[in-house]
Structures are given as structure tokens and as C-alpha cells.
Design a protein around this motif. Structure first.
Motif, PDB file in Angstrom:
ATOM      1  N   UNK A 482       0.935  -1.110  -0.131  1.00 48.03           N
ATOM      2  CA  UNK A 482       0.149  -0.066   0.139  1.00 48.03           C
ATOM      3  C   UNK A 482       0.923   1.194   0.022  1.00 48.03           C
ATOM      4  N   UNK A 483       1.971   1.233   0.813  1.00 46.97           N
ATOM      5  CA  UNK A 483       2.731   2.302   0.728  1.00 46.97           C
ATOM      6  C   UNK A 483       3.444   2.510  -0.489  1.00 46.97           C
ATOM      7  N   UNK A 484       3.998   1.952  -1.389  1.00 51.71           N
ATOM      8  CA  UNK A 484       4.510   2.164  -2.745  1.00 51.71           C
ATOM      9  C   UNK A 484       3.387   2.198  -3.843  1.00 51.71           C
ATOM     10  N   UNK A 485       2.295   2.217  -3.501  1.00 50.62           N
ATOM     11  CA  UNK A 485       1.130   2.257  -4.722  1.00 50.62           C
ATOM     12  C   UNK A 485       1.236   3.562  -5.520  1.00 50.62           C
ATOM     13  N   UNK A 486       1.658   4.886  -4.869  1.00 52.43           N
ATOM     14  CA  UNK A 486       1.888   5.840  -5.651  1.00 52.43           C
ATOM     15  C   UNK A 486       2.935   5.819  -6.481  1.00 52.43           C
ATOM     16  N   UNK A 487       4.207   5.572  -5.765  1.00 55.06           N
ATOM     17  CA  UNK A 487       5.377   5.396  -6.746  1.00 55.06           C
ATOM     18  C   UNK A 487       5.213   4.412  -7.973  1.00 55.06           C
ATOM     19  N   UNK A 488       4.390   3.226  -7.837  1.00 53.98           N
ATOM     20  CA  UNK A 488       4.162   2.477  -8.760  1.00 53.98           C
ATOM     21  C   UNK A 488       3.306   3.041 -10.040  1.00 53.98           C
ATOM     22  N   UNK A 489       2.261   3.866  -9.576  1.00 58.82           N
ATOM     23  CA  UNK A 489       1.492   4.352 -10.663  1.00 58.82           C
ATOM     24  C   UNK A 489       2.417   5.503 -11.413  1.00 58.82           C
ATOM     25  N   UNK A 695      12.110  -0.680  -1.912  1.00 55.83           N
ATOM     26  CA  UNK A 695      11.652  -0.231  -0.756  1.00 55.83           C
ATOM     27  C   UNK A 695      12.135  -0.911   0.533  1.00 55.83           C
ATOM     28  N   UNK A 696      11.889  -0.183   1.477  1.00 55.12           N
ATOM     29  CA  UNK A 696      12.611  -0.923   2.806  1.00 55.12           C
ATOM     30  C   UNK A 696      11.277  -1.826   3.048  1.00 55.12           C
ATOM     31  N   UNK A 697      11.622  -2.537   4.191  1.00 56.96           N
ATOM     32  CA  UNK A 697      10.684  -3.801   4.583  1.00 56.96           C
ATOM     33  C   UNK A 697       9.400  -3.096   4.503  1.00 56.96           C
ATOM     34  N   UNK A 698       9.144  -2.218   5.232  1.00 57.88           N
ATOM     35  CA  UNK A 698       7.615  -1.635   5.567  1.00 57.88           C
ATOM     36  C   UNK A 698       7.311  -0.551   4.604  1.00 57.88           C
ATOM     37  N   UNK A 699       7.983  -0.539   3.621  1.00 56.51           N
ATOM     38  CA  UNK A 699       7.540   0.466   2.690  1.00 56.51           C
ATOM     39  C   UNK A 699       7.665   1.780   2.768  1.00 56.51           C
ATOM     40  N   UNK A 700       8.164   2.446   4.164  1.00 54.82           N
ATOM     41  CA  UNK A 700       8.408   3.558   4.233  1.00 54.82           C
ATOM     42  C   UNK A 700       9.487   4.456   3.770  1.00 54.82           C
ATOM     43  N   UNK A 701      10.340   3.858   3.113  1.00 54.45           N
ATOM     44  CA  UNK A 701      11.465   4.239   2.267  1.00 54.45           C
ATOM     45  C   UNK A 701      11.506   3.600   0.772  1.00 54.45           C
ATOM     46  N   UNK A 702      11.175   4.311  -0.194  1.00 56.32           N
ATOM     47  CA  UNK A 702      11.009   3.753  -1.476  1.00 56.32           C
ATOM     48  C   UNK A 702      11.771   4.728  -2.624  1.00 56.32           C
ATOM     49  N   UNK A 703      12.294   4.134  -3.778  1.00 63.58           N
ATOM     50  CA  UNK A 703      12.522   4.859  -4.519  1.00 63.58           C
ATOM     51  C   UNK A 703      12.571   4.145  -6.042  1.00 63.58           C
ATOM     52  N   UNK A 704      12.707   4.865  -7.065  1.00 65.69           N
ATOM     53  CA  UNK A 704      12.681   4.159  -8.457  1.00 65.69           C
ATOM     54  C   UNK A 704      13.869   4.379  -9.194  1.00 65.69           C
ATOM     55  N   UNK A 705      14.282   3.512 -10.071  1.00 69.75           N
ATOM     56  CA  UNK A 705      15.656   3.581 -10.819  1.00 69.75           C
ATOM     57  C   UNK A 705      15.420   2.871 -12.063  1.00 69.75           C
ATOM     58  N   UNK A 706      15.896   3.334 -13.011  1.00 70.68           N
ATOM     59  CA  UNK A 706      15.719   2.893 -14.281  1.00 70.68           C
ATOM     60  C   UNK A 706      16.783   1.598 -14.582  1.00 70.68           C
ATOM     61  N   UNK A 707      16.604   0.874 -15.530  1.00 66.82           N
ATOM     62  CA  UNK A 707      17.275  -0.259 -15.853  1.00 66.82           C
ATOM     63  C   UNK A 707      18.979   0.229 -16.319  1.00 66.82           C
ATOM     64  N   UNK A 708      18.830   1.340 -16.842  1.00 69.17           N
ATOM     65  CA  UNK A 708      20.512   1.704 -17.028  1.00 69.17           C
ATOM     66  C   UNK A 708      21.019   1.974 -16.060  1.00 69.17           C
ATOM     67  N   UNK A 709      20.584   2.699 -15.059  1.00 67.00           N
ATOM     68  CA  UNK A 709      21.208   3.230 -14.090  1.00 67.00           C
ATOM     69  C   UNK A 709      21.419   2.218 -12.873  1.00 67.00           C
ATOM     70  N   UNK A 710      20.608   0.892 -13.085  1.00 65.83           N
ATOM     71  CA  UNK A 710      20.813   0.092 -12.125  1.00 65.83           C
ATOM     72  C   UNK A 710      21.926  -0.909 -12.662  1.00 65.83           C
ATOM     73  N   UNK A 711      22.091  -1.199 -13.955  1.00 64.99           N
ATOM     74  CA  UNK A 711      23.062  -1.838 -14.581  1.00 64.99           C
ATOM     75  C   UNK A 711      24.324  -1.103 -14.261  1.00 64.99           C
TER      76      UNK A 711
END
Length: 741
Positions: A482-489, A695-711
Motif C-alpha cells: 500500500x505504501x508504494x502504490x503511488x510510486x508504482x503509478x 523499498x524498505x521492508x515496511x515500505x516507508x522508504x522507496x525509490x525508483x531506478x531505471x534499468x540503465x542506472x541499475x546496470x
């Protein structure tokens, strides 16, 4: 995974069976024949949706092949037939998508409903029968057989797995591919039927069937893989250990458990250890059995084997005394080792007890093997001291379980073994900085305290505590989602625009590659019209006509600048110009292109149209040849440039492979600029795998990263994947590594 069907099911029988599955009666209802068959019926909308996600790419490949065939055909009638088919699919792509999805949904639904009564077909009779009366019918059947066979070979591995899983659903041996309702033949027939509905011209039917080869057709491997994964997630296993009540089990709330099982060599070692054929060398240097004691033990074991049915009065008292010593040792050390920071297995000391000296070889092997397992656990760097100090307290209870029930070593679903695996996975979840105040640590402490205080002989206690821990983790998982629903959208919207941009770039590239696009128009298409096509692709589902309109306007604009060598073509140009320019301006207004370059573009466009109107109708053969050569040269250069760009983009280094192997639920360590390592869970992967949310285990810290940046982070070493295989499996492999088979 989204399994929403494109065509809603209205069958009353389906609704009735669904309610039967969801009732809380337990395993009996879950494993009933109707419930098992319903599981397979639920795979139909999953397969249909997966097909739908590929339809645009498949349609493009098919259209490209038709165009290529029309260009290479020797006979004029075949060239015209191929080109007409190419134009038909380009103009009616949305209709084609709908027809294919509908045909596949209908075909799979029918196959699933009757597959249990389908007999195995002979290979040579699978596609050919005696009902074909004409040459065209015979040729169609041969083409269907060839296309289906090629796809079967290409997708052999997931097909064999699916055959096995369906056999498990029916409680019988793996089915034959001819009985599999998701076999390639069904997909080929459905696509061909969709084409026949789209094009009433019979001459094109065999033409398209010839083109349905693996390089052009739908990619069946990801579809079959997803069906297999979904079936296994519902508790169906390829081996003989189904657990239909495990779909909401441990793996759903813990780091991803990579498939892991003991190889045959290790299994053989375990069997030899527990048959008494070999005796484990004790790793404690302070304890050695004398030669006399070992001979005595061997003789005792041989007598035990010969007189298995005889009474051994002293044996029972020895076992009772040994278990009493274990209980006392557990009480004595429970407080002492909870404050230790250096951990080692206390089980080596168990073998020093006087009551242990007369244990059999198998019993001593059991204790030594557990000692090695706990040695491995306490040396595992992924587990913090807090969780290790709690797992120390489980050693004696686990010994008591293993001595009473050796299934602990052979059955992965054994409740005591499951508890150890859950604690190992939970240790990965705990944040090292705040573990002492983490509520999860408190729940684990309650679980271990209950095992210590309540466990006597009933292994069911372990099932109870596993259920308690699982419930807590499930609640945490739901809160995190539920905590990451907005970042997902947000990530979904970004990916949708990114994919739309890629599709728009492709639309422009295939036209520019022909070499027939004027230089100033090429710049316009790549800088401005791609923006328009991106918007059109992004709203394609809501407004499909917008994309068709934008593509037609682009094609008309390109056509308007091609040489017009007849009065009829010039009249057609003059007639089309007003409407085309109106649409062109309307689209440019939509993207708010009001720069001076717009005035300059339309000025050049008007000059070219005027020059075409004044140009002589007849071009000399020399001039025609020059134009054709220039066009061919430009086309060749464009294709070469694109090929080079794609090769550069297709880097396949170790970092690429590591990112490709990531799955939702995995845990990764991120190393920041201050050399601080923070552990995050891979909470979400976009449908196209172009972006990831951690995200952290409880979802209170979340961030998005692109495939290029992750690689890039994998290449720099600032991110690492945490291995989360079964802790007991890994420990067993370590414990048996020095044993020769």
C-alpha cells in the motif's frame, strides 16, 4: 501478476467452482478435482492477456514480412497479394488485435474444457487426416504442422514443464504435448483463423500461414513460463510434493527463494549418513572416539540390525536419559548464550555427555550433521548478531526433532526446517542499524521462547509458530504494498510514455530507412512528428483512431514529396494538399510547436510542392537511374546506422545478466557515497522491465531506478544481490561437502 480476462467468463459452472475453491474447508476442498481443473481454467485469461501484450510487435513483424515478400516476389500476382495484405494489416491493426485475442481466448477455453478427455495422438496423425479433399486444404495442414512443430522445438523446455504440471493437476503421469491445451498448434490455428476473418480473400490465407514462423510469430516462451510460474505459485509442483494450501505460504512474504534442491550426489550422501554406512568425522578437536568405542558401536549397530524385533531394555533408558540431558542443557545455556557476540554450535558438546557415548552411529551422525549446519548459520555474514543469538536457542529443540523425525533432512516442507529457513530469511530483512528496536525481532523472540518453553515431542508446535510468524510477515507485506502504490503509478506512467516514444521512433525509422524521405522532412519527422506519435501511442487504448490518423498524416506528407510523373498523380496531390495541411497544422498545434522553425518548414514544403507541379512529366532514363541509385544508397546507409546502434545498445555483460535475473521480492545492498550499506527489497518491476522500485521492508522508504542506472550501479560495484536460497539447503550442502560418494 494481472490475470484479468479480456473476455469475461459468464459460465455458471465456473462461478460455482470458484466459490468451492475459496471456501475455508482446507486441503480437502483445495485438492478436489473441480478445484484442480478450475486452476487450469484460470490460466486462460492469463495466457490471453500475455498474448495481447505482444500483439503490436507481432503485427509489425508480420506486416514487415508481407512487405518484404511483395518487394522480392517474382510473380506480379504474388507481389500484389503480399502488398495488399501488408496494407490491410497496417490499416486495420486494432481490428486484427481484437480478432487474435478473441480467437485465442475462445480456442484455449474450448481446449481446457475438453482436454481431460483428449486421447494421445500419434505424431504423424496430429495434423494430417483423411478429411482434406483439395490441394489447398492439404497444403494448409502441412503448413500448420510445420509451423507448430518448429514452435514446439523452440519452446520444448517450458512445454515439458507444463506437461508435467498438468499431469500433476490430474494426479497422473505427464501428459503428451498433443493433449496440452496450451500447445503451439492452438495459438497458430487461432492466429490463422483471425487472419481469415480479417481478410476474406482465400489466396492470402496460405500466404500468411507460410509466414507464421518462430521469428515472426508470437513469442510463446514467456507465455508458457508465466503459466508454469503461476501454477507453481498455486502449489502445483513438478515433483511429487504438491501443497495446494501453500499458495499463501512462506515464499510470498520473504525474499525470493531461488529454486534449490540437493543434487543426487548430496542426496546419496544423506542416505548413506542415515543408513550407518559411514560415520561423520567430528569437527570438535576436543572429542575423539577411541578405536575400542568405535568398534563397540559398530558391533552394537550390527546386532541391532540382526535383532530389529528384539527388546533392548537398556536402549530405552539410554535414550530417555540422553533426552533428559538435552533438556537440562537447554535450560542451563538459554540465558548464557543470548548475550554472546561470538557464536558457535553447542551441539559438539552434546556428544560429550555420558549418555551420548552409547548412541548409535546414525544418532551421532544426526547430531554432528546438525552441528555443522548451525556452524554454517552462525558464520553466515548476511545474518546479524541479534538473529543469531536467537537461533542459538533453537539448537537443542532441533536436535530433539531430528532424532525423532529424520524427515527433517529429507523434506523441505518439514515445519522445523521451515522455521529455520524463515528465521534465516527474516534475518536478511532486519535492518542492522535498527534491529534492536525492530518489531519483527520481538515477534521472532516470542516464537523462539514458545518453542523453548512448550516443545516436548509434538512437532505440530513448529507448524503453529511458523503460521504466527507468517501472519505477521503477511501483514507487513500488505502495508508495504500500500505504501508504494503511488510510486508504482508514477513509474507506470513514465514507462508508458517511454515505450510510446520507442514505438514512435520505430514508426519514423522504418520510413526514413527507405531513403525516399527528403532531408528537411527527415529532420522534421525525427524532431517534431515523433512527439506527436508518442502522444498518439500513449492514448492508443482510449483513442485508437488518433494513432491511425497521425500515421496516415505522416505517410501522406512523405508521399506528397515523392516525384509525381503523371497528370493523375499531380491532380491527386492538389486534391489532397488542403486536408493534409489542415491536419498537419492541427497536430503541430497540439504539441504547441510555435517556433520560427515551423514557418521555415512550411516555406520549404510549399517550395517543394510548387517545384513538383512545374517539373517535367517525363524524366530521362539517366535521371531516373540516378534517383533510384541515390534512394538505394540512402536506404542502405540508414539500415547500416540502425544496425550499428542496436548492436551498441545490446551490451551483454555481467551487469546486464544480473539485472535480467532480478525478481520481485529479492533483496539488494546499496552502497552510498559515504560507504554506508542499506538493504532494500525489489518491491516492483515494470511490465517492460525498464524501471524498478525498491523499498524498505515496511515500505516507508522507496525509490525508483531505471534499468540503465541499475546496470551502471552493478558495474561500479555499488549494488549487490543478497542470495536468499533456503538456509538449511545451503547449510546441508556445506555440511556434506567433504564426504566422498
Amino acid at each position: 501478476m494481472d490475470t484479468t480476462p479480456l473476455i469475461p467468463a459468464t459460465s455458471n459452472s465456473v462461478k460455482k467452482n470458484t466459490s468451492a475453491v475459496t471456501t475455508p474447508e482446507g486441503k480437502k476442498a483445495e485438492s478436489s478435482s473441480a478445484a484442480r481443473l478450475l486452476i487450469l481454467q484460470n490460466m486462460v485469461p492469463l495466457a490471453t492477456n500475455l498474448v495481447s501484450s505482444q500483439l503490436e510487435a507481432f503485427s509489425t513483424r508480420l506486416a514487415d514480412q508481407l512487405f518484404k515478400l511483395s518487394d522480392q516476389a517474382v510473380r506480379p500476382d504474388e507481389a500484389k497479394l503480399s502488398f495488399d495484405a501488408h496494407q490491410l494489416i497496417k490499416r486495420n491493426s486494432t481490428t486484427f488485435y481484437r480478432l487474435v485475442a478473441s480467437q485465442i481466448n475462445t480456442a484455449l477455453t474450448k481446449e481446457v474444457s475438453v482436454f481431460n478427455t483428449r486421447k494421445r495422438a500419434k505424431k504423424e496423425d496430429q495434423y494430417l487426416d483423411n478429411t482434406a479433399q483439395t490441394y489447398e486444404e492439404m497444403e494448409g495442414k502441412i503448413l500448420l504442422r510445420n509451423a507448430s512443430h518448429a514452435l514446439e522445438v523452440l519452446n520444448a523446455e517450458p512445454l515439458v514443464m507444463l506437461n508435467t504440471l498438468i499431469g500433476r493437476i490430474l494426479n497422473r503421469m505427464p501428459i503428451d504435448v498433443t493433449q496440452n491445451p496450451f500447445r503451439p498448434e492452438i495459438f497458430v490455428k487461432a492466429v490463422h483463423q483471425a487472419w481469415m476473418e480479417l481478410d476474406p480473400n482465400p489466396a492470402s490465407h496460405l500466404l500468411v500461414l507460410r509466414l507464421l514462423q518462430p521469428t515472426v510469430f508470437l513469442q510463446l516462451s514467456p507465455i508458457l513460463d508465466d503459466i508454469n510460474q503461476e501454477l507453481m505459485a498455486r502449489g502445483i509442483r513438478p515433483e511429487g510434493d504438491d501443497a495446494f494450501d501453500s499458495s499463501s505460504g512462506v515464499s510470498a512474504y520473504l525474499p525470493v527463494q531461488k529454486s534449490f534442491s540437493l543434487d543426487p550426489y548430496l542426496q546419496d550422501k544423506l542416505k548413506r549418513v542415515f543408513s550407518g554406512q559411514i560415520e561423520l568425522a567430528y569437527t570438535d578437536p576436543h572429542y575423539e572416539l577411541s578405536g575400542l568405542a568405535m568398534v563397540s558401536d559398530t558391533l552394537t549397530n550390527q546386532l541391532d540390525d540382526l535383532d530389529a524385533n528384539e527388546e533392548h531394555p537398556d536402549k530405552a533408558s539410554i535414550d530417555q536419559q540422553f533426552f533428559e540431558d538435552l533438556r537440562n542443557m537447554q535450560k542451563h545455556h538459554s540465558q548464557e548464550e543470548t548475550t554472546n557476540t561470538h557464536f558457535e554450535s553447542r551441539l559438539h558438546k552434546v556428544l560429550h555427555a555420558s549418555s551420548a557415548q552409547k548412541l548409535s552411529v546414525v544418532e551421532r551422525n544426526t547430531i554432528e550433521l546438525l552441528a555443522r549446519i548451525f556452524d554454517y548459520i552462525f558464520a553466515d555474514p548476511s545474518l546479524g548478531n541479534d538473529i543469531k543469538s536467537m537461533m542459538v536457542q533453537l539448537q537443542i529443540p532441533i536436535v530433539r526433532v531430528a532424532l525423532s523425525d529424520r524427515d527433517f533432512f529429507f523434506r523441505e516442507s518439514h515445519p522445523a526446517r521451515t522455521l529455520l529457513d524463515m528465521l534465516g530469511s527474516s534475518g536478511i530483512l532486519l535492518d542492522a542499524e535498527s534491529a534492536s528496536v525492530d518489531p519483527l525481532l520481538g515477534v521472532i523472540g516470542d516464537v523462539i521462547e514458545r518453542v523453548q518453553s512448550e516443545f516436548d515431542q509434538h512437532i505440530e508446535l513448529f507448524s503453529d509458530v511458523v503460521s504466527d510468524l507468517e501472519s505477521y510477515l503477511k501483514e507487513e507485506e500488505l502495508k508495504a504494498q500500500a505504501a508504494i502504490s503511488q510510486p508504482v503509478q508514477t513509474a507506470l506512467s513514465e514507462e508508458k510514455m517511454r515505450v510510446s516514444r520507442e514505438l514512435a521512433e520505430h514508426d519514423v525509422a522504418i520510413r526514413v530507412e527507405t531513403g525516399e524521405v527528403a532531408g528537411f522532412l527527415e529532420v522534421f519527422l525525427e524532431e517534431q512528428w515523433i512527439r506527436i506519435l508518442t502522444i498518439a501511442h500513449s492514448v492508443k487504448e482510449e483513442k485508437p483512431h488518433a494513432l491511425e490518423n497521425a500515421l496516415k498524416t505522416m505517410d501522406d506528407l512523405i508521399w506528397s514529396l515523392k516525384p509525381k510523373n503523371s497528370p493523375e498523380e499531380r491532380k491527386e496531390l492538389i486534391a489532397k494538399l488542403p486536408a493534409m495541411l489542415t491536419l498537419l497544422n492541427a497536430w503541430l498545434n497540439a504539441i504547441r510547436w510555435d517556433e520560427p522553425d515551423r514557418v521555415l518548414f512550411f516555406s520549404k514544403l510549399a517550395e517543394r510542392h510548387a517545384a513538383m507541379a512545374r517539373a517535367p512529366l517525363e524524366l530521362s532514363p539517366r535521371r531516373q537511374l540516378e534517383i533510384a541509385v541515390n534512394i538505394a544508397q540512402r536506404a542502405s546507409n540508414r539500415r547500416l546506422d540502425r544496425f550499428v546502434q542496436e548492436k551498441v545498445a545490446q551490451t551483454d555483460d555481467e551487469a546486464t545478466k544480473q539485472v535480467a535475473a532480478l525478481e520481485r521480492g529479492m533483496w539488494l545492498d546499496f552502497n552510498d557515497e559515504d560507504e554506508q550499506i542499506t538493504r532494500y527489497k525489489l518491491a516492483w518491476i515494470s511490465p517492460k522491465r525498464s524501471s524498478f522500485i525498491f523499498a524498505s521492508r515496511q515500505g516507508d522508504q522507496a525509490f525508483s531506478i531505471s534499468i540503465a542506472d541499475l546496470e551502471a550501479r552493478y558495474r561500479s560495484g555499488t549494488v549487490n544481490t543478497i542470495q536468499a536460497n533456503s538456509l538449511v539447503d545451503r547449510a546441508l550442502t556445506y555440511a556434506l561437502k567433504d564426504l566422498a560418494v
